[in-house]
Design a protein around this motif. Structure first.
Motif, PDB file in Angstrom:
ATOM      1  N   TYR A  13      56.452 -37.912  22.579  1.00  0.00           N
ATOM      2  CA  TYR A  13      56.103 -38.870  23.626  1.00  0.00           C
ATOM      3  C   TYR A  13      54.926 -39.780  23.286  1.00  0.00           C
ATOM      4  O   TYR A  13      54.604 -40.680  24.066  1.00  0.00           O
ATOM      5  N   TRP A  36      54.910 -31.911  29.362  1.00  0.00           N
ATOM      6  CA  TRP A  36      56.137 -32.588  28.961  1.00  0.00           C
ATOM      7  C   TRP A  36      57.303 -31.630  28.747  1.00  0.00           C
ATOM      8  O   TRP A  36      57.117 -30.451  28.461  1.00  0.00           O
ATOM      9  N   ASP A  51      62.642 -40.367  29.184  1.00  0.00           N
ATOM     10  CA  ASP A  51      61.861 -41.486  28.684  1.00  0.00           C
ATOM     11  C   ASP A  51      60.500 -41.479  29.361  1.00  0.00           C
ATOM     12  O   ASP A  51      60.398 -41.424  30.592  1.00  0.00           O
ATOM     13  N   ALA A  52      59.437 -41.524  28.577  1.00  0.00           N
ATOM     14  CA  ALA A  52      58.089 -41.361  29.117  1.00  0.00           C
ATOM     15  C   ALA A  52      57.744 -42.441  30.139  1.00  0.00           C
ATOM     16  O   ALA A  52      57.167 -42.156  31.192  1.00  0.00           O
TER      17      ALA A  52
END
Length: 331
Positions: free
Chosen positions: A254, A204, A154-155
């Motif tokens: 994201y 990411w 989860d960002a």
């Protein structure tokens, strides 16, 4: 018959499990193992699968001295082979000291209480690269990982964990390789430098198998930006695919920006064979894309099954007619 890319030499560094646990980035080991698997696959890049052509440093092997020894090894290989094409791939933390602007790669044995004194400085790294005398050297630095991505996809949660870690090292900040460091690497001819992101952008993770950047690098090594009939992959092909695919995936997964940087002042050159030298068929990438995606998934499944995080690649096996890097646990 497969045409081996016998002039190819690679040093792949994935810091993975740091001696200081909060700095660990398990996905970086998966990244290097996946790149290794693609390089030595006779139906893909076709690098010779031996220690004379490829070295992989993961987890506790990715120490400061081992990295510098690996670069010295590449220097010796380039001296012995005038046709050498060299790849240096680093996946791990990259931080800058806010007090003096010096940049550091955080290898396995970095000491948190003496970070600047124990980390691999950009000066030491670039000095070692300059000793490699060859006309074709690609340096890929994926050094802007958020520490929180090791435990959360989860960002927002990842950003919070990352911020907490950086509070511990308040004199440092996470950032991509700076222009000054890139310029220092380029002082010797034939250097091309890729970074996975720019500035303080995060590199990411796509899923639990590899980073976004590495996933699309694996696509590019299979011809994602090549033309029908091409039989080799050039660094420009890698650039063309990564520059489009990485930002698109980062935004999709994201809602964030990740912009790879490419410095190709040294010009273009071949970095690998394409599909073992067979090249792309008449219908090009779209025809082989399903097969390429399947191969990437097979690589990920093999790594997950045999190695997970704390592993090293020791041998190669054939599995379901697909040649990939096998991984064994250390006792």
């Amino acid at each position: 018959m497969t045409k081996r890319f016998s002039q190819g030499y690679a040093l792949l560094i994935g810091v993975g499990e740091s001696a200081y646990k909060p700095l660990s980035l398990p996905v970086t080991v998966k990244d290097t193992q996946a790149v290794y698997a693609a390089l030595i696959d006779p139906d893909l890049c076709a690098y010779p699968d031996d220690k004379e052509h490829i070295r992989v440093l993961n987890n506790e092997e990715a120490t400061r001295s081992a990295i510098l020894d690996g670069l010295k090894w590449l220097k010796e290989k380039a001296q012995a082979d005038r046709e050498a094409t060299v790849l240096v791939y680093y996946s791990g933390h990259g931080w800058v000291d806010k007090t003096d602007g010096r940049y550091y790669l955080l290898q396995h044995d970095v000491k948190p209480s003496k970070l600047a004194a124990s980390a691999l400085s950009a000066e030491a790294f670039t000095d070692a690269l300059r000793q490699i005398q060859c006309d074709r050297l690609l340096v890929v630095i994926d050094s802007c990982h958020a520490a929180g991505m090791a435990t959360s996809k989860d960002a927002e949660t990842a950003a919070r964990i990352d911020a907490e870690l950086l509070k511990e090292f308040e004199d440092f900040e996470r950032t991509a390789l700076s222009k000054g460091v890139i310029d220092a690497i380029k002082q010797v001819k034939g250097r091309v430098v890729f970074t996975s992101s720019e500035g303080d952008q995060v590199s990411w993770v796509k899923d639990d198998s590899c980073s976004v950047y590495t996933y699309h690098l694996l696509e590019a090594l299979q011809g994602a930006a090549n033309q029908p009939g091409d039989r080799e992959v050039k660094v420009s092909n890698l650039m063309n695919h990564l520059s489009k695919a990485v930002p698109e995936t980062a935004r999709k997964l994201y809602g964030a920006e990740q912009t790879p940087h490419f410095d190709m002042d040294a010009g273009d050159f071949i970095i690998a064979n394409l599909r073992g030298g067979k090249g792309l068929p008449d219908k090009g990438w779209e025809q082989v894309k399903p097969e390429a995606s399947h191969k990437i998934n097979q690589i990920a499944q093999n790594i997950k099954q045999h190695g997970k995080f704390n592993t090293i690649i020791e041998k190669v096996s054939n599995a379901q007619n697909f040649h990939i890097g096998d991984v064994n646990h250390k006792s």
